[in-house]
Structures are given as C-alpha cells and as structure tokens.
Design a protein around this motif. Structure first.
Motif, PDB file in Angstrom:
ATOM      1  N   PRO A  34       0.799  -1.228   0.000  1.00  0.00           N
ATOM      2  CA  PRO A  34       0.000   0.000   0.000  1.00  0.00           C
ATOM      3  C   PRO A  34       0.828   1.273   0.000  1.00  0.00           C
ATOM      4  O   PRO A  34       0.310   2.344  -0.330  1.00  0.00           O
ATOM      5  CB  PRO A  34      -0.833  -0.131   1.277  1.00  0.00           C
ATOM      6  N   PHE A  35       2.086   1.174   0.389  1.00  0.00           N
ATOM      7  CA  PHE A  35       2.926   2.373   0.480  1.00  0.00           C
ATOM      8  C   PHE A  35       4.003   2.413  -0.594  1.00  0.00           C
ATOM      9  O   PHE A  35       4.900   3.241  -0.539  1.00  0.00           O
ATOM     10  CB  PHE A  35       3.576   2.442   1.872  1.00  0.00           C
ATOM     11  N   ASN A  36       3.919   1.490  -1.550  1.00  0.00           N
ATOM     12  CA  ASN A  36       4.845   1.525  -2.675  1.00  0.00           C
ATOM     13  C   ASN A  36       4.328   2.471  -3.748  1.00  0.00           C
ATOM     14  O   ASN A  36       3.140   2.508  -4.027  1.00  0.00           O
ATOM     15  CB  ASN A  36       5.020   0.126  -3.278  1.00  0.00           C
ATOM     16  N   PRO A  40      10.141   5.631  -4.550  1.00  0.00           N
ATOM     17  CA  PRO A  40      10.223   4.916  -3.273  1.00  0.00           C
ATOM     18  C   PRO A  40      10.467   5.866  -2.104  1.00  0.00           C
ATOM     19  O   PRO A  40      11.156   6.880  -2.233  1.00  0.00           O
ATOM     20  CB  PRO A  40      11.410   3.965  -3.478  1.00  0.00           C
ATOM     21  N   LEU A  41       9.877   5.520  -0.962  1.00  0.00           N
ATOM     22  CA  LEU A  41      10.049   6.318   0.237  1.00  0.00           C
ATOM     23  C   LEU A  41      11.402   6.046   0.875  1.00  0.00           C
ATOM     24  O   LEU A  41      11.970   4.957   0.715  1.00  0.00           O
ATOM     25  CB  LEU A  41       8.937   5.984   1.245  1.00  0.00           C
ATOM     26  N   PRO A  42      11.949   7.008   1.606  1.00  0.00           N
ATOM     27  CA  PRO A  42      13.203   6.763   2.341  1.00  0.00           C
ATOM     28  C   PRO A  42      13.026   5.636   3.345  1.00  0.00           C
ATOM     29  O   PRO A  42      11.927   5.427   3.879  1.00  0.00           O
ATOM     30  CB  PRO A  42      13.471   8.103   3.027  1.00  0.00           C
ATOM     31  N   PRO A  43      14.080   4.885   3.607  1.00  0.00           N
ATOM     32  CA  PRO A  43      13.960   3.750   4.547  1.00  0.00           C
ATOM     33  C   PRO A  43      13.448   4.165   5.919  1.00  0.00           C
ATOM     34  O   PRO A  43      12.697   3.422   6.564  1.00  0.00           O
ATOM     35  CB  PRO A  43      15.386   3.196   4.613  1.00  0.00           C
ATOM     36  N   GLU A  44      13.854   5.331   6.414  1.00  0.00           N
ATOM     37  CA  GLU A  44      13.412   5.767   7.736  1.00  0.00           C
ATOM     38  C   GLU A  44      11.901   6.018   7.753  1.00  0.00           C
ATOM     39  O   GLU A  44      11.199   5.636   8.705  1.00  0.00           O
ATOM     40  CB  GLU A  44      14.156   7.039   8.157  1.00  0.00           C
ATOM     41  N   PHE A 269      -7.262  -0.484  -6.615  1.00  0.00           N
ATOM     42  CA  PHE A 269      -6.359   0.401  -7.359  1.00  0.00           C
ATOM     43  C   PHE A 269      -5.307   1.032  -6.445  1.00  0.00           C
ATOM     44  O   PHE A 269      -4.155   1.219  -6.842  1.00  0.00           O
ATOM     45  CB  PHE A 269      -7.163   1.498  -8.061  1.00  0.00           C
ATOM     46  N   ASN A 270      -5.698   1.350  -5.210  1.00  0.00           N
ATOM     47  CA  ASN A 270      -4.780   2.007  -4.274  1.00  0.00           C
ATOM     48  C   ASN A 270      -3.984   1.025  -3.429  1.00  0.00           C
ATOM     49  O   ASN A 270      -3.214   1.460  -2.567  1.00  0.00           O
ATOM     50  CB  ASN A 270      -5.576   2.937  -3.343  1.00  0.00           C
ATOM     51  N   ARG A 271      -4.213  -0.275  -3.628  1.00  0.00           N
ATOM     52  CA  ARG A 271      -3.531  -1.323  -2.852  1.00  0.00           C
ATOM     53  C   ARG A 271      -3.806  -1.174  -1.351  1.00  0.00           C
ATOM     54  O   ARG A 271      -2.916  -1.383  -0.520  1.00  0.00           O
ATOM     55  CB  ARG A 271      -2.031  -1.318  -3.107  1.00  0.00           C
ATOM     56  N   ASP A 272      -5.020  -0.782  -1.026  1.00  0.00           N
ATOM     57  CA  ASP A 272      -5.417  -0.692   0.376  1.00  0.00           C
ATOM     58  C   ASP A 272      -5.870  -2.080   0.822  1.00  0.00           C
ATOM     59  O   ASP A 272      -7.055  -2.399   0.831  1.00  0.00           O
ATOM     60  CB  ASP A 272      -6.543   0.334   0.540  1.00  0.00           C
ATOM     61  N   TYR A 273      -4.894  -2.902   1.187  1.00  0.00           N
ATOM     62  CA  TYR A 273      -5.173  -4.311   1.469  1.00  0.00           C
ATOM     63  C   TYR A 273      -6.088  -4.484   2.679  1.00  0.00           C
ATOM     64  O   TYR A 273      -6.813  -5.475   2.765  1.00  0.00           O
ATOM     65  CB  TYR A 273      -3.867  -5.064   1.681  1.00  0.00           C
ATOM     66  N   ALA A 274      -6.056  -3.560   3.613  1.00  0.00           N
ATOM     67  CA  ALA A 274      -6.904  -3.690   4.799  1.00  0.00           C
ATOM     68  C   ALA A 274      -8.380  -3.613   4.414  1.00  0.00           C
ATOM     69  O   ALA A 274      -9.204  -4.410   4.882  1.00  0.00           O
ATOM     70  CB  ALA A 274      -6.552  -2.599   5.808  1.00  0.00           C
TER      71      ALA A 274
END
Length: 307
Positions: A34-36, A40-44, A269-274
C-alpha cells in the motif's frame, strides 16, 4: 432439528476462521504494497509507517493480532489509504447503501421470478408460457453491466424520469434503476428453476390425487405443489442473496451509489489491502451465514434432510 442446526454451526464457525486466515495470507503474499509508489520512500519513513500499522512485527504475530481483532471485536484495523479512518468506518459508510438496494433487488427477483415460473408451469405450452420463458431468456442475456447503461439511456436521457446516478439518502428515484439492473438476471434464473421444478411436481401422483378429489386449482398449487417446488429455488437463494445483498461492483461504480463495491474497486487500485480484506471477509461471512440459513430452511421444508 436442533441437532441439525448445531452440526451446521460447528461447520460454519471454523470455516469463517479459515476464511479470515486465508484472506490475510493471500493479501500478504500479493506483490507490491500500500505504500509503494513510483518514487520509493526513504527507509526511515518506511520503517515509521510499518511500525505505525504493525507491519514490522513477525508474520505469525500479525496473523494472530488480525484474527484476534476480527473474532473478538469485529475490528478490521485501520485503512492504509483513507487517512484517519478504519476499515469498519468504510464498511459502515458503504454497506448500508448496498444493503438497501440489494435487499429490494432480492425481493423483486424472488417475487417476479417465482410468479413467472409458476405461471409458465401452470399454462405449459401456451402463450403465457412462451412469454414467461422469453422474458427469462431476455433478462438472462442482459447482465447488469449491459442493463445499467440501457436503463440510463432510456429513463434518464430519453424520458428524463429518473436520475442517472447518485444516492441522495436512498430516495426511491435513486433506488429504482440499481434494483432493476441488479435483479433482472437473478429473476430470470429463479423463474427458470421454478418453472422446471413446478412442471415436475405438477406431474406427481399426490397432485393427481388432489385434483381427483376436486380441490380447486389455487389450493392445489398453494397448499400442495408450491412448497416442494420451491426446494431447488431455496438451494439457489443462498449464493444469489449474497450476490444481491452485498451488491455489485458494476452497479456501485456505474450509478455512483457509494456502496462497498465502489470502495472495493478504489481499494484495489490504491492497494489498500486492509479494506480489501475487510470487504472480502464480510462477503465470505455473509455467504456462510446465508447458506446456513438456507440449509435450515431446506431442512424445515423437507424433513428428509434432517435425518
């Protein structure tokens, strides 16, 4: 009868638990997340997000926490894309809408389907039979994704009688076309099943005996033929009711009703798996419970099933 219900419950409860576990495993095994995103986001930042949603825990611990929350509190957790909202909030917003037009679709499909089937069987090989069969075939050949634009074209663009979309609190003008679009194919199936079953029952010996005693035809149909003829229809009603009550993705998206089908598409579409897991589990639980209810009703109508 009580032992029959207890046996069905003993089967239904572990089936629901298996459904919850498998839904979680399949969502976890799906590629991406969901957050990809393209960037890409920073590892932190990713580590903080995973810690917030509990995604940094071991896999078995995530399954246990999720199953425990669903079983004990019916809590599907927070949504990954709808900020400050839980999956329960999303379902609470969309499910009443879908339940409203799904319920009326089930009523329309059952009433008109059984009526057409009984009329066709009683007037076998007459114009009424041919008319009922023609209506059933036509309704079966027009699925909801074809029926929906046809209804909008006729009743909204040509005649201007009904709004082409929206919900507006569930006013009847906004419910009519979703109900028609969703119920027609189910009505056709119920009519065909009722007709075939009614023809078989009407040729039975106990029906001939009732007619030989001089009973009026309406009493023969209502008190003797209709009950056994509805047994195959009741078997079909379990999954059919789930399909109508939980609504249709096409109906939700096309008419913009705001039901759970629209949330399901947006979450995919948004990969909101929950949200996907919550809606999947909700539909699965409704399927199991309604099939359980159908089994109980079937056993009540036909005593042979109880033994």
């Amino acid at each position: 009868m009580y032992s029959f219900i207890l046996r069905r419950l003993m089967i239904a409860i572990p089936t629901i638990l298996i459904l919850v576990v498998f839904s979680f495993v399949l969502m976890y095994a799906a590629p991406g997340g969901p957050f990809n995103s393209e960037r890409p986001l920073p590892p932190e930042v990713m580590a903080n997000i995973e810690a917030k949603y509990g995604l940094d825990q071991p896999f078995l611990m995530q399954i246990f926490n999720y199953v425990w929350g669903v079983v004990t509190q019916f809590d599907f957790g927070p949504s990954f894309q709808y900020t400050s909202r839980t999956v329960n909030d999303v379902i609470a917003q969309g499910f009443p809408v879908t339940l409203t037009y799904g319920f009326w679709s089930a009523v329309v499909a059952l009433v008109f389907g059984v009526t057409l089937g009984v009329a066709a069987a009683i007037r076998h090989n007459t114009w009424l039979d041919y008319l009922a069969v023609g209506i059933s075939i036509g309704a079966q050949a027009l699925p909801n994704f074809v029926m929906a634009p046809i209804l909008v074209l006729i009743f909204t663009l040509w005649l201007g009688l009904l709004p082409g979309g929206g919900w507006n609190g569930g006013q009847w003008q906004y419910v009519v076309m979703p109900v028609i679009a969703l119920s027609t194919s189910y009505m056709a199936s119920i009519a065909r099943i009722t007709r075939s079953s009614m023809l078989e029952v009407m040729n039975s010996n106990f029906i001939r005996t009732a007619q030989a005693k001089g009973l009026p035809m309406h009493r023969v149909i209502l008190h003797h033929a209709l009950k056994p003829a509805l047994l195959p229809v009741i078997s079909y009603l379990g999954p059919a009711f789930v399909g109508m009550i939980t609504g249709s993705v096409v109906v939700d998206v096309f008419f913009s009703t705001g039901g759970i089908g629209q949330f399901f598409v947006n979450s995919a579409f948004n990969r909101d798996y929950a949200v996907i897991m919550g809606i999947t589990i909700l539909v699965g639980v409704l399927t199991i419970l309604l099939n359980l209810l159908v089994d109980i009703l079937y056993a009540w109508i036909d005593p042979k099933i109880r033994y």
